[in-house]
Write a protein that holds these residues in place. Structure first.
Motif, PDB file in Angstrom:
ATOM      1  N   ARG A  74     -96.090 -90.241 -20.221  1.00  0.00           N
ATOM      2  CA  ARG A  74     -96.095 -90.642 -18.977  1.00  0.00           C
ATOM      3  C   ARG A  74     -94.527 -91.197 -18.897  1.00  0.00           C
ATOM      4  NH1 ARG A  74    -100.420 -93.504 -18.838  1.00  0.00           N
ATOM      5  NH2 ARG A  74    -101.500 -92.258 -17.531  1.00  0.00           N
ATOM      6  N   ILE A  87     -91.659 -88.665 -18.855  1.00  0.00           N
ATOM      7  CA  ILE A  87     -91.692 -88.249 -17.396  1.00  0.00           C
ATOM      8  C   ILE A  87     -91.027 -88.987 -16.533  1.00  0.00           C
ATOM      9  CG2 ILE A  87     -92.989 -87.166 -15.501  1.00  0.00           C
ATOM     10  CD1 ILE A  87     -92.881 -85.224 -17.786  1.00  0.00           C
ATOM     11  N   LEU A 140     -87.650 -87.213 -15.470  1.00  0.00           N
ATOM     12  CA  LEU A 140     -87.849 -86.590 -14.087  1.00  0.00           C
ATOM     13  C   LEU A 140     -88.102 -87.448 -13.111  1.00  0.00           C
ATOM     14  CD1 LEU A 140     -88.538 -83.792 -12.680  1.00  0.00           C
ATOM     15  CD2 LEU A 140     -90.796 -83.923 -13.621  1.00  0.00           C
ATOM     16  N   SER A 193     -90.540 -82.724 -18.860  1.00  0.00           N
ATOM     17  CA  SER A 193     -89.563 -83.410 -18.309  1.00  0.00           C
ATOM     18  C   SER A 193     -88.318 -82.813 -17.863  1.00  0.00           C
ATOM     19  CB  SER A 193     -89.298 -84.795 -18.939  1.00  0.00           C
ATOM     20  OG  SER A 193     -88.384 -84.688 -19.897  1.00  0.00           O
TER      21      SER A 193
END
Length: 259
Positions: free
Chosen positions: A112, A115, A119, A168
């Motif tokens: 998590r 990301i 991203l 990502s």
């Protein structure tokens, strides 16, 4: 878009690819906002560059932090014309494997976080920078701004242990075209660079022998990429109005193996 007197915000701008971009743009007459979590390096770079450079302590995944950096650009230089997303983290962990001596599944928190930074952080900068750029007076080509993102060859050739990192970076590749299409009416171009093996702080920690071995995997030139070469491509993207909605691999023709 001409870099002379333009204002560029560069995330991860205190080291590696981001620092090289900051130096390239500043040398060509651009104002630069260095966005990074490393205060010491960020302030030292501003002291070295002197005029037309500011540092802003920023977590790219935090809306308020990014907005403050953009507000700094507008308040100091009147507008924001360019945003380059170089901030990111690397996560090397197998989907199933040993962590701390115990066998188990990949940490969901680690996935998590990768990301979130790579991203979501990139998209956070894109959306807020685009909102500021839309207010600019267009140039002769109708341009109001240019956004450059950083993916990786791992988006295409993800290796063992790169599930989080590849996901990502693959997300950045996937959103490049739709965002370019979204922002076309605003005169804002969106491009992504996917670097291969580069001389970044991450690889600098490896022994010299290991770095040479990695460089020899690159077909040509058979060496690690130099951050200044990323900066040169970022410059070319800014200056060429027909570059839009595309991902450019900057990798010496390397295609990564499984490990």
């Amino acid at each position: 878009m001409n870099l002379q007197n333009a204002t560029a915000l560069v995330t991860g701008g205190a080291s590696g690819l981001g620092e090289a971009t900051v130096r390239q743009f500043h040398a060509l007459g651009a104002n630069v906002i260095i966005v990074d979590l490393n205060q010491d390096r960020g302030n030292a770079l501003v002291d070295e560059l002197g005029t037309s450079a500011y540092y802003c302590l920023t977590n790219v995944a935090n809306e308020g932090d990014v907005q403050r950096a953009i507000d700094l650009a507008v308040s100091q230089f009147g507008a924001l014309h360019i945003a380059v997303n170089c901030a990111g983290i690397a996560e090397a962990r197998k989907t199933l494997g040993k962590v701390g001596g115990e066998y188990g599944p990949h940490s969901l928190d680690a996935f998590r976080k990768t990301i979130e930074v790579n991203l979501i952080g990139t998209f956070n900068v894109i959306r807020l920078a685009a909102f500021a750029m839309e207010k600019n007076t267009p140039n002769a080509d109708g341009e109001r701004g240019v956004i450059i993102n950083t993916a990786s060859v791992a988006a295409y050739d993800g290796q063992i242990g790169q599930a989080a990192y590849s996901a990502s970076k693959g997300g950045i590749v996937g959103m490049t075209l739709p965002i370019a299409r979204d922002l076309a009416k605003s005169g804002i171009r969106v491009m992504t660079i996917a670097p291969g093996l580069f001389e970044t702080p991450l690889l600098a920690a490896l022994p010299e022998e290991a770095r040479l071995s990695l460089g020899q995997q690159v077909p040509f030139p058979s060496r690690l990429g130099r951050p200044a070469e990323y900066g040169l491509l970022a410059k070319a993207i800014v200056e060429n109005p027909m570059l839009n909605g595309e991902v450019i691999r900057l990798d010496g023709a390397i295609r990564m193996g499984p490990k």
